[in-house]
Design a protein around this motif. Sequence first.
Motif, PDB file in Angstrom:
ATOM      1  N   CYS A 141       0.831  -1.206   0.000  1.00 50.44           N
ATOM      2  CA  CYS A 141       0.000   0.000   0.000  1.00 50.44           C
ATOM      3  C   CYS A 141       0.865   1.256   0.000  1.00 50.44           C
ATOM      4  N   GLY A 142       0.187   2.388  -0.087  1.00 56.61           N
ATOM      5  CA  GLY A 142       0.880   3.669  -0.078  1.00 56.61           C
ATOM      6  C   GLY A 142       1.655   3.921   1.199  1.00 56.61           C
ATOM      7  N   SER A 143       1.168   3.407   2.312  1.00 56.75           N
ATOM      8  CA  SER A 143       1.877   3.561   3.579  1.00 56.75           C
ATOM      9  C   SER A 143       3.212   2.816   3.542  1.00 56.75           C
TER      10      SER A 143
ATOM     11  N   HIS B 186       6.941   4.512   3.951  1.00 60.25           N
ATOM     12  CA  HIS B 186       7.944   4.077   4.938  1.00 60.25           C
ATOM     13  C   HIS B 186       9.299   3.877   4.255  1.00 60.25           C
ATOM     14  N   VAL B 187       9.309   3.171   3.129  1.00 55.42           N
ATOM     15  CA  VAL B 187      10.560   2.891   2.408  1.00 55.42           C
ATOM     16  C   VAL B 187      11.148   4.191   1.860  1.00 55.42           C
ATOM     17  N   THR B 188      10.315   5.020   1.259  1.00 59.64           N
ATOM     18  CA  THR B 188      10.785   6.287   0.685  1.00 59.64           C
ATOM     19  C   THR B 188      11.389   7.178   1.759  1.00 59.64           C
ATOM     20  N   GLN B 189      10.755   7.260   2.915  1.00 60.60           N
ATOM     21  CA  GLN B 189      11.257   8.096   4.007  1.00 60.60           C
ATOM     22  C   GLN B 189      12.644   7.641   4.456  1.00 60.60           C
ATOM     23  N   GLU B 190      12.826   6.340   4.623  1.00 67.44           N
ATOM     24  CA  GLU B 190      14.129   5.823   5.075  1.00 67.44           C
ATOM     25  C   GLU B 190      15.211   6.029   4.015  1.00 67.44           C
ATOM     26  N   LEU B 191      14.874   5.811   2.755  1.00 67.88           N
ATOM     27  CA  LEU B 191      15.871   5.971   1.689  1.00 67.88           C
ATOM     28  C   LEU B 191      16.254   7.436   1.483  1.00 67.88           C
ATOM     29  N   THR B 192      15.299   8.351   1.568  1.00 64.25           N
ATOM     30  CA  THR B 192      15.623   9.766   1.375  1.00 64.25           C
ATOM     31  C   THR B 192      16.423  10.331   2.545  1.00 64.25           C
ATOM     32  N   ALA B 193      16.466   9.627   3.665  1.00 64.88           N
ATOM     33  CA  ALA B 193      17.269  10.068   4.812  1.00 64.88           C
ATOM     34  C   ALA B 193      18.760   9.790   4.610  1.00 64.88           C
ATOM     35  N   ILE B 194      19.120   8.984   3.609  1.00 73.07           N
ATOM     36  CA  ILE B 194      20.531   8.691   3.322  1.00 73.07           C
ATOM     37  C   ILE B 194      21.164   9.930   2.691  1.00 73.07           C
ATOM     38  N   ASP B 195      22.339  10.334   3.203  1.00 69.89           N
ATOM     39  CA  ASP B 195      23.055  11.488   2.645  1.00 69.89           C
ATOM     40  C   ASP B 195      23.305  11.301   1.155  1.00 69.89           C
ATOM     41  N   GLY B 196      22.986  12.330   0.381  1.00 68.34           N
ATOM     42  CA  GLY B 196      23.246  12.312  -1.053  1.00 68.34           C
ATOM     43  C   GLY B 196      22.064  11.857  -1.898  1.00 68.34           C
ATOM     44  N   VAL B 197      21.029  11.259  -1.286  1.00 64.98           N
ATOM     45  CA  VAL B 197      19.872  10.802  -2.067  1.00 64.98           C
ATOM     46  C   VAL B 197      19.038  12.015  -2.464  1.00 64.98           C
ATOM     47  N   ASP B 198      18.796  12.126  -3.770  1.00 62.58           N
ATOM     48  CA  ASP B 198      18.015  13.241  -4.304  1.00 62.58           C
ATOM     49  C   ASP B 198      16.567  12.868  -4.576  1.00 62.58           C
ATOM     50  N   ALA B 199      16.319  11.607  -4.972  1.00 68.57           N
ATOM     51  CA  ALA B 199      14.959  11.193  -5.313  1.00 68.57           C
ATOM     52  C   ALA B 199      14.807   9.691  -5.151  1.00 68.57           C
ATOM     53  N   VAL B 200      13.586   9.268  -4.830  1.00 68.12           N
ATOM     54  CA  VAL B 200      13.239   7.849  -4.731  1.00 68.12           C
ATOM     55  C   VAL B 200      11.933   7.649  -5.495  1.00 68.12           C
ATOM     56  N   ASP B 201      11.919   6.688  -6.407  1.00 63.91           N
ATOM     57  CA  ASP B 201      10.711   6.328  -7.141  1.00 63.91           C
ATOM     58  C   ASP B 201      10.391   4.871  -6.841  1.00 63.91           C
ATOM     59  N   VAL B 202       9.104   4.582  -6.585  1.00 66.77           N
ATOM     60  CA  VAL B 202       8.678   3.225  -6.275  1.00 66.77           C
ATOM     61  C   VAL B 202       7.571   2.823  -7.235  1.00 66.77           C
ATOM     62  N   GLU B 203       7.742   1.665  -7.859  1.00 65.97           N
ATOM     63  CA  GLU B 203       6.694   1.058  -8.680  1.00 65.97           C
ATOM     64  C   GLU B 203       6.096  -0.064  -7.837  1.00 65.97           C
ATOM     65  N   LEU B 204       4.978   0.223  -7.177  1.00 65.37           N
ATOM     66  CA  LEU B 204       4.364  -0.706  -6.234  1.00 65.37           C
ATOM     67  C   LEU B 204       3.788  -1.921  -6.949  1.00 65.37           C
ATOM     68  N   VAL B 205       4.176  -3.104  -6.469  1.00 69.04           N
ATOM     69  CA  VAL B 205       3.590  -4.370  -6.899  1.00 69.04           C
ATOM     70  C   VAL B 205       2.979  -4.957  -5.639  1.00 69.04           C
ATOM     71  N   ASN B 206       1.668  -4.815  -5.498  1.00 68.91           N
ATOM     72  CA  ASN B 206       0.956  -5.203  -4.293  1.00 68.91           C
ATOM     73  C   ASN B 206       1.259  -6.640  -3.890  1.00 68.91           C
ATOM     74  N   GLY B 207       1.969  -6.812  -2.778  1.00 68.20           N
ATOM     75  CA  GLY B 207       2.269  -8.135  -2.242  1.00 68.20           C
ATOM     76  C   GLY B 207       3.404  -8.853  -2.939  1.00 68.20           C
ATOM     77  N   GLY B 208       3.985  -8.252  -3.966  1.00 73.18           N
ATOM     78  CA  GLY B 208       5.086  -8.885  -4.692  1.00 73.18           C
ATOM     79  C   GLY B 208       6.379  -8.135  -4.461  1.00 73.18           C
ATOM     80  N   VAL B 209       7.235  -8.122  -5.473  1.00 73.35           N
ATOM     81  CA  VAL B 209       8.505  -7.402  -5.383  1.00 73.35           C
ATOM     82  C   VAL B 209       8.347  -6.089  -6.156  1.00 73.35           C
ATOM     83  N   SER B 210       8.363  -4.987  -5.436  1.00 72.24           N
ATOM     84  CA  SER B 210       8.196  -3.663  -6.022  1.00 72.24           C
ATOM     85  C   SER B 210       9.535  -3.145  -6.519  1.00 72.24           C
ATOM     86  N   GLY B 211       9.501  -2.421  -7.626  1.00 77.04           N
ATOM     87  CA  GLY B 211      10.711  -1.807  -8.165  1.00 77.04           C
ATOM     88  C   GLY B 211      10.975  -0.480  -7.486  1.00 77.04           C
ATOM     89  N   VAL B 212      12.210  -0.279  -7.042  1.00 72.37           N
ATOM     90  CA  VAL B 212      12.596   0.974  -6.390  1.00 72.37           C
ATOM     91  C   VAL B 212      13.824   1.527  -7.100  1.00 72.37           C
TER      92      VAL B 212
END
Length: 112
Positions: free
Chosen positions: A53-55, A59-85
């Motif tokens: 879900c969006g939540s 959660h994943v986007t928030q943790e990844l954007t907290a890494i120094d140097g990260v400018d953007a995070v894009d997620v292709e959600l696959v409900n219950g599967g392996v999502s592309g990040v």
Amino acid sequence: MTLAPEGRTEIDLDGGGCSCCAIDASTDASAPAENAVDGSLVEASFGVAGMTCGSCVAHVTQELTAIDGVDAVDVELVNGGVSGVTVRSSAPISDAAIAAAVEEAGYRVAER
């Protein structure tokens, strides 16, 4: 009802609930693939197992954007599967830093 990361409450639907609470550990982890996007950004793409879900995405986007140097995070959600990040950063981000951030969100890097 089950307790999700950081005290969030998720309702258990159809016996499976949200992956904020239960992560499928059967998928093998793999290293992110890094590519130069342009002269100033590096792009790393990888999979994350179990987001539903969006939540979960938040959660994943928030943790990844907290890494120094990260400018953007894009997620292709696959409900219950392996999502592309995809993470774009000013310099390469170590696989360990990415995996730690994903794990902090309650998930893990997985083979796509």
